[in-house]
Write a protein that holds these residues in place. Sequence first.
Motif, PDB file in Angstrom:
ATOM      1  N   GLY A 101       0.793  -1.221   0.000  1.00 18.94           N
ATOM      2  CA  GLY A 101       0.000   0.000   0.000  1.00 18.94           C
ATOM      3  C   GLY A 101       0.823   1.268   0.000  1.00 18.94           C
ATOM      4  N   ASN A 102       2.127   1.153  -0.171  1.00 19.53           N
ATOM      5  CA  ASN A 102       3.011   2.321  -0.173  1.00 19.53           C
ATOM      6  C   ASN A 102       3.601   2.615  -1.543  1.00 19.53           C
ATOM      7  OD1 ASN A 102       2.912   2.897   2.689  1.00 19.53           O
ATOM      8  ND2 ASN A 102       4.045   0.987   2.970  1.00 19.53           N
ATOM      9  N   GLY A 103       3.129   1.916  -2.580  1.00 15.62           N
ATOM     10  CA  GLY A 103       3.640   2.137  -3.930  1.00 15.62           C
ATOM     11  C   GLY A 103       4.938   1.403  -4.213  1.00 15.62           C
ATOM     12  N   TYR A 104       5.369   0.543  -3.306  1.00 15.76           N
ATOM     13  CA  TYR A 104       6.640  -0.154  -3.498  1.00 15.76           C
ATOM     14  C   TYR A 104       6.609  -1.135  -4.670  1.00 15.76           C
ATOM     15  CZ  TYR A 104       8.038   1.675   1.091  1.00 15.76           C
ATOM     16  OH  TYR A 104       8.359   2.492   2.144  1.00 15.76           O
ATOM     17  N   ALA A 105       5.483  -1.814  -4.887  1.00 15.35           N
ATOM     18  CA  ALA A 105       5.409  -2.783  -5.988  1.00 15.35           C
ATOM     19  C   ALA A 105       5.597  -2.082  -7.332  1.00 15.35           C
ATOM     20  CB  ALA A 105       4.084  -3.542  -5.963  1.00 15.35           C
ATOM     21  N   LEU A 126       4.172 -11.650 -18.081  1.00 10.15           N
ATOM     22  CA  LEU A 126       3.745 -12.010 -16.737  1.00 10.15           C
ATOM     23  C   LEU A 126       2.338 -12.578 -16.780  1.00 10.15           C
ATOM     24  CD1 LEU A 126       1.545  -9.720 -15.625  1.00 10.15           C
ATOM     25  CD2 LEU A 126       3.613  -8.367 -15.403  1.00 10.15           C
ATOM     26  N   MET A 127       1.993 -13.263 -15.703  1.00 10.53           N
ATOM     27  CA  MET A 127       0.618 -13.722 -15.497  1.00 10.53           C
ATOM     28  C   MET A 127       0.115 -13.043 -14.241  1.00 10.53           C
ATOM     29  SD  MET A 127       0.361 -17.787 -16.377  1.00 10.53           S
ATOM     30  CE  MET A 127       1.116 -18.287 -14.851  1.00 10.53           C
ATOM     31  N   CYS A 128      -1.158 -12.642 -14.267  1.00 13.58           N
ATOM     32  CA  CYS A 128      -1.738 -12.008 -13.092  1.00 13.58           C
ATOM     33  C   CYS A 128      -3.188 -12.426 -12.939  1.00 13.58           C
ATOM     34  CB  CYS A 128      -1.621 -10.487 -13.182  1.00 13.58           C
ATOM     35  SG  CYS A 128      -2.585  -9.735 -14.508  1.00 13.58           S
ATOM     36  N   LYS A 129      -3.712 -12.139 -11.779  1.00 11.57           N
ATOM     37  CA  LYS A 129      -5.131 -12.374 -11.536  1.00 11.57           C
ATOM     38  C   LYS A 129      -5.920 -11.239 -12.192  1.00 11.57           C
ATOM     39  CE  LYS A 129      -4.163 -14.758  -7.290  1.00 11.57           C
ATOM     40  NZ  LYS A 129      -4.083 -14.631  -5.847  1.00 11.57           N
ATOM     41  N   GLU A 130      -7.194 -11.503 -12.427  1.00 18.06           N
ATOM     42  CA  GLU A 130      -8.027 -10.523 -13.126  1.00 18.06           C
ATOM     43  C   GLU A 130      -8.011  -9.154 -12.445  1.00 18.06           C
ATOM     44  OE1 GLU A 130     -12.482 -10.091 -15.051  1.00 18.06           O
ATOM     45  OE2 GLU A 130     -11.915 -11.967 -14.078  1.00 18.06           O
ATOM     46  N   ARG A 131      -7.969  -9.145 -11.112  1.00 18.37           N
ATOM     47  CA  ARG A 131      -8.016  -7.866 -10.388  1.00 18.37           C
ATOM     48  C   ARG A 131      -6.782  -6.997 -10.618  1.00 18.37           C
ATOM     49  NH1 ARG A 131      -7.241 -11.594  -5.891  1.00 18.37           N
ATOM     50  NH2 ARG A 131      -5.248 -11.202  -4.845  1.00 18.37           N
ATOM     51  N   LEU A 135      -4.079  -2.626 -13.452  1.00 20.44           N
ATOM     52  CA  LEU A 135      -2.846  -2.105 -12.860  1.00 20.44           C
ATOM     53  C   LEU A 135      -1.676  -2.293 -13.826  1.00 20.44           C
ATOM     54  CD1 LEU A 135      -1.085  -1.179 -10.345  1.00 20.44           C
ATOM     55  CD2 LEU A 135      -0.885  -3.612  -9.864  1.00 20.44           C
ATOM     56  N   TYR A 136      -1.541  -3.506 -14.358  1.00 16.25           N
ATOM     57  CA  TYR A 136      -0.433  -3.772 -15.275  1.00 16.25           C
ATOM     58  C   TYR A 136      -0.605  -3.026 -16.593  1.00 16.25           C
ATOM     59  CZ  TYR A 136       1.553  -7.129 -12.031  1.00 16.25           C
ATOM     60  OH  TYR A 136       2.140  -7.700 -10.941  1.00 16.25           O
ATOM     61  N   GLU A 137      -1.835  -2.844 -17.037  1.00 15.57           N
ATOM     62  CA  GLU A 137      -2.054  -2.049 -18.254  1.00 15.57           C
ATOM     63  C   GLU A 137      -1.583  -0.615 -18.034  1.00 15.57           C
ATOM     64  OE1 GLU A 137      -6.205  -2.746 -19.197  1.00 15.57           O
ATOM     65  OE2 GLU A 137      -5.664  -4.364 -20.595  1.00 15.57           O
ATOM     66  N   ARG A 138      -1.845  -0.062 -16.855  1.00  9.87           N
ATOM     67  CA  ARG A 138      -1.373   1.301 -16.545  1.00  9.87           C
ATOM     68  C   ARG A 138       0.146   1.374 -16.525  1.00  9.87           C
ATOM     69  NH1 ARG A 138      -5.769   1.228 -12.882  1.00  9.87           N
ATOM     70  NH2 ARG A 138      -4.391   0.887 -11.097  1.00  9.87           N
ATOM     71  N   MET A 139       0.808   0.254 -16.217  1.00 10.25           N
ATOM     72  CA  MET A 139       2.275   0.214 -16.200  1.00 10.25           C
ATOM     73  C   MET A 139       2.857   0.014 -17.601  1.00 10.25           C
ATOM     74  SD  MET A 139       3.269  -2.067 -12.904  1.00 10.25           S
ATOM     75  CE  MET A 139       2.635  -1.746 -11.285  1.00 10.25           C
ATOM     76  N   HIS A 157      -4.198 -14.456 -16.120  1.00  8.72           N
ATOM     77  CA  HIS A 157      -4.270 -13.726 -17.384  1.00  8.72           C
ATOM     78  C   HIS A 157      -2.856 -13.360 -17.806  1.00  8.72           C
ATOM     79  CE1 HIS A 157      -8.642 -13.368 -17.178  1.00  8.72           C
ATOM     80  NE2 HIS A 157      -8.435 -13.330 -15.865  1.00  8.72           N
ATOM     81  N   GLU A 158      -2.573 -13.537 -19.090  1.00 11.58           N
ATOM     82  CA  GLU A 158      -1.237 -13.268 -19.614  1.00 11.58           C
ATOM     83  C   GLU A 158      -1.148 -11.842 -20.123  1.00 11.58           C
ATOM     84  OE1 GLU A 158       0.004 -16.302 -22.404  1.00 11.58           O
ATOM     85  OE2 GLU A 158      -0.676 -17.899 -21.064  1.00 11.58           O
ATOM     86  N   MET A 159      -0.015 -11.202 -19.800  1.00  9.85           N
ATOM     87  CA  MET A 159       0.257  -9.818 -20.185  1.00  9.85           C
ATOM     88  C   MET A 159       1.680  -9.755 -20.757  1.00  9.85           C
ATOM     89  SD  MET A 159      -2.514  -8.115 -18.463  1.00  9.85           S
ATOM     90  CE  MET A 159      -2.019  -6.452 -18.636  1.00  9.85           C
ATOM     91  N   VAL A 160       1.940  -8.750 -21.621  1.00 13.40           N
ATOM     92  CA  VAL A 160       3.270  -8.586 -22.192  1.00 13.40           C
ATOM     93  C   VAL A 160       3.585  -7.085 -22.331  1.00 13.40           C
ATOM     94  CG1 VAL A 160       2.482  -8.659 -24.603  1.00 13.40           C
ATOM     95  CG2 VAL A 160       4.841  -9.299 -24.049  1.00 13.40           C
ATOM     96  N   MET A 161       4.858  -6.769 -22.161  1.00 11.47           N
ATOM     97  CA  MET A 161       5.368  -5.421 -22.418  1.00 11.47           C
ATOM     98  C   MET A 161       6.506  -5.544 -23.419  1.00 11.47           C
ATOM     99  SD  MET A 161       7.342  -2.696 -19.922  1.00 11.47           S
ATOM    100  CE  MET A 161       5.944  -2.239 -18.918  1.00 11.47           C
ATOM    101  N   VAL A 162       6.429  -4.758 -24.483  1.00  7.06           N
ATOM    102  CA  VAL A 162       7.530  -4.696 -25.440  1.00  7.06           C
ATOM    103  C   VAL A 162       8.455  -3.580 -24.989  1.00  7.06           C
ATOM    104  CG1 VAL A 162       8.155  -4.298 -27.853  1.00  7.06           C
ATOM    105  CG2 VAL A 162       6.062  -5.560 -27.294  1.00  7.06           C
TER     106      VAL A 162
END
Length: 163
Positions: A101-105, A126-131, A135-139, A157-162
């Motif tokens: 909750g401090n923005g460390y992640a 990466l893989m993440c939970k739906e919730r 967050l990852y899209e914003r990153m 759910h699978e995510m990717v960053m180029v």
Amino acid sequence: MTSPVLRLATPNDTDRCYDIEAAAYEGDEGATREKIATRIVQYPEGFLVMTLNDGIIGFINGGCAHEVVMSDEAFKELIGHDPAAPNVVIMSVVIDPAHQGNGYASKLMQAFVEHMKTLGKQTIHLMCKERHVLLYERMGYRYVKPSDSDHGGMAWHEMVMVL
């Protein structure tokens, strides 16, 4: 307030990282102590720890592959890992519950992305939970698809960053 410091993990960090992983993940979705030890020894360049006042409060780790198969359970033990491969697969991003909750992640993730860029990597998966998808899209990650993995009995759910 003291700012967190990031550094590469060493074998001496194994127990503390395992304690954080066990405290932060549900059920059996967290890595075993042996998997964490293997990741530190086999690919320390891909294992960053975050410290605060000299104590570890979180970490991120991954491995590299030429062909990414997110549902490959053996890869979590770095079977098939090639440090020269262009694609990074994140296995854990975790902050001790006492420090969440401090923005460390987000800081940890940003530092990892920059670190992987300096190593010449092309993508981060990466893989993440739906919730956590938004967050990852914003990153800067792009949603790929629901994962075939049922790791820990959960839906992923699978995510990717180029890079």
